[in-house]
Design a protein around this motif. Structure first.
Motif, PDB file in Angstrom:
ATOM      1  N   LYS A 167       0.754  -1.142   0.126  1.00  0.00           N
ATOM      2  CA  LYS A 167       0.008  -0.274   0.134  1.00  0.00           C
ATOM      3  C   LYS A 167       0.840   1.258  -0.036  1.00  0.00           C
ATOM      4  N   PHE A 168       1.920   1.240   0.857  1.00  0.00           N
ATOM      5  CA  PHE A 168       3.031   2.414   0.751  1.00  0.00           C
ATOM      6  C   PHE A 168       3.298   2.823  -0.470  1.00  0.00           C
ATOM      7  N   PHE A 169       4.028   1.627  -1.022  1.00  0.00           N
ATOM      8  CA  PHE A 169       4.850   1.634  -2.501  1.00  0.00           C
ATOM      9  C   PHE A 169       3.593   2.172  -3.623  1.00  0.00           C
ATOM     10  N   SER A 170       2.595   1.428  -3.326  1.00  0.00           N
ATOM     11  CA  SER A 170       1.618   2.022  -4.352  1.00  0.00           C
ATOM     12  C   SER A 170       1.058   3.388  -4.268  1.00  0.00           C
ATOM     13  N   GLY A 171       1.292   3.924  -3.060  1.00  0.00           N
ATOM     14  CA  GLY A 171       1.027   5.339  -2.683  1.00  0.00           C
ATOM     15  C   GLY A 171       2.180   6.219  -3.462  1.00  0.00           C
ATOM     16  N   VAL A 172       3.402   5.585  -3.241  1.00  0.00           N
ATOM     17  CA  VAL A 172       4.531   6.230  -3.830  1.00  0.00           C
ATOM     18  C   VAL A 172       4.462   6.317  -5.019  1.00  0.00           C
ATOM     19  N   ALA A 173       4.016   5.481  -5.941  1.00  0.00           N
ATOM     20  CA  ALA A 173       3.903   5.226  -7.333  1.00  0.00           C
ATOM     21  C   ALA A 173       2.885   6.133  -7.854  1.00  0.00           C
ATOM     22  N   LEU A 174       1.757   6.311  -7.254  1.00  0.00           N
ATOM     23  CA  LEU A 174       0.604   7.290  -7.764  1.00  0.00           C
ATOM     24  C   LEU A 174       1.137   8.748  -7.430  1.00  0.00           C
ATOM     25  N   ALA A 175       1.944   8.866  -6.290  1.00  0.00           N
ATOM     26  CA  ALA A 175       2.420  10.270  -6.123  1.00  0.00           C
ATOM     27  C   ALA A 175       3.364  10.743  -7.433  1.00  0.00           C
ATOM     28  N   PHE A 176       4.306   9.857  -7.460  1.00  0.00           N
ATOM     29  CA  PHE A 176       5.263  10.051  -8.724  1.00  0.00           C
ATOM     30  C   PHE A 176       4.556  10.106  -9.918  1.00  0.00           C
ATOM     31  N   THR A 177       3.656   9.376 -10.384  1.00  0.00           N
ATOM     32  CA  THR A 177       2.727   9.408 -11.609  1.00  0.00           C
ATOM     33  C   THR A 177       2.280  10.746 -11.373  1.00  0.00           C
ATOM     34  N   ALA A 178       1.566  11.255 -10.497  1.00  0.00           N
ATOM     35  CA  ALA A 178       0.785  12.424 -10.578  1.00  0.00           C
ATOM     36  C   ALA A 178       1.431  13.712 -10.750  1.00  0.00           C
ATOM     37  N   VAL A 179       2.581  13.816 -10.091  1.00  0.00           N
ATOM     38  CA  VAL A 179       3.807  14.663 -10.466  1.00  0.00           C
ATOM     39  C   VAL A 179       4.245  14.843 -12.002  1.00  0.00           C
ATOM     40  N   ILE A 180       4.423  13.865 -12.325  1.00  0.00           N
ATOM     41  CA  ILE A 180       4.845  13.703 -13.827  1.00  0.00           C
ATOM     42  C   ILE A 180       3.587  14.130 -14.784  1.00  0.00           C
ATOM     43  N   VAL A 184       3.732  17.558 -17.171  1.00  0.00           N
ATOM     44  CA  VAL A 184       3.531  17.452 -18.512  1.00  0.00           C
ATOM     45  C   VAL A 184       2.244  17.837 -19.262  1.00  0.00           C
ATOM     46  N   PHE A 185       1.092  17.762 -18.600  1.00  0.00           N
ATOM     47  CA  PHE A 185      -0.198  18.182 -19.019  1.00  0.00           C
ATOM     48  C   PHE A 185      -0.787  19.385 -17.968  1.00  0.00           C
ATOM     49  N   GLY A 186       0.004  19.671 -17.202  1.00  0.00           N
ATOM     50  CA  GLY A 186      -0.807  20.567 -16.138  1.00  0.00           C
ATOM     51  C   GLY A 186      -0.840  21.878 -16.563  1.00  0.00           C
ATOM     52  N   ASN A 187      -0.054  22.501 -17.556  1.00  0.00           N
ATOM     53  CA  ASN A 187      -0.356  23.925 -18.058  1.00  0.00           C
ATOM     54  C   ASN A 187      -0.446  23.797 -19.567  1.00  0.00           C
TER      55      ASN A 187
END
Length: 238
Positions: A167-180, A184-187
């Motif tokens: 669960k913890f590393f799944s959260g890390v992967a989600l956070a990493f993906t969200a930042v990327i 790329v697409f936030g602006n």
């Protein structure tokens, strides 16, 4: 006697002095007054200087004013640090938040030889350090020579649980993906580093002509980002 014991004795003798205790209160108040009003001005989006942009400090502050919510965040942190200093239970937290901000201001003032804060900012750094030292018992355990005589904060390797925390590393992967994804697409538009690189995003834009205008506004005219975005939105009919 160990260094830790000597520091404890020195601190105890210092904090037993009535005048030094009053001076700590004075430092808390004066530092709060030094940060809260200019912090509020930043939150409101107002400039807090009348310096010409040709002045080294004026040039820096003018650019800082056009950084959008970064400028606002500096004001928020100044107000937070100042308010925390005024509350007895949060003084030490306020002092540690305050210190890197005022140290940066001090170094900047000395670097550009700004008379407006070349005297006050070093004094504020010293006052901040005084408060940090005044509350030495609250943070002394982080010093390498002053470890508390209690059970170790970290267990030995053999004592660590072997179960993998999915669960913890799944959260890390989600956070990493969200930042990327945001990067790329936030602006819709970004200035990029050069005019050529900026124009590479125009072909995929909803309004290529407005995008080219945006890039020219940034890299040829040297206008602030917010103004160039406003020009782009007006050209796009947004």
């Amino acid at each position: 006697m160990s260094l830790s014991s000597k520091l404890d004795d020195f601190h105890r003798q210092t904090t037993e002095n009535r005048w030094l205790w009053l001076f700590s209160i004075f430092c808390r108040i004066i530092l709060a007054v030094g940060f809260i009003p200019p912090g509020i001005m930043k939150i409101m989006g107002e400039r807090f200087t009348v310096l010409s942009v040709n002045h080294p400090m004026g040039n820096y502050l003018e650019a800082l004013h056009h950084t959008g919510y970064y400028y606002t965040m500096i004001g928020v942190m100044q107000v937070v640090a100042g308010v925390l200093l005024l509350i007895p239970r949060t003084v030490i937290l306020g002092a540690f938040i305050y210190f890197p901000i005022i140290l940066n201001i001090c170094i900047l003032s000395l670097a550009v030889r700004f008379e407006g804060s070349r005297i006050t900012s070093p004094l504020m750094v010293l006052a901040n350090l005084y408060l940090i030292c005044w509350y030495y018992p609250a943070w002394k355990s982080i010093l390498p020579f002053n470890r508390p005589a209690r059970q170790s904060l970290r267990a030995k390797w053999r004592e660590l649980h072997p179960q993998f925390p999915f669960k913890f590393f799944s959260g890390v992967a989600l956070a990493f993906t969200a930042v990327i994804l945001f990067a790329v697409f936030g602006n819709e538009l970004v200035p990029r580093n050069t005019l050529k690189e900026c124009r590479t995003q125009c072909d995929e834009s909803d309004n290529p002509a407005a995008c080219y205008t945006f890039c020219d506004c940034i890299h040829k005219e040297g206008q602030p980002l917010n103004k160039c975005l406003e020009t782009y939105n007006n050209a796009s009919g947004k």
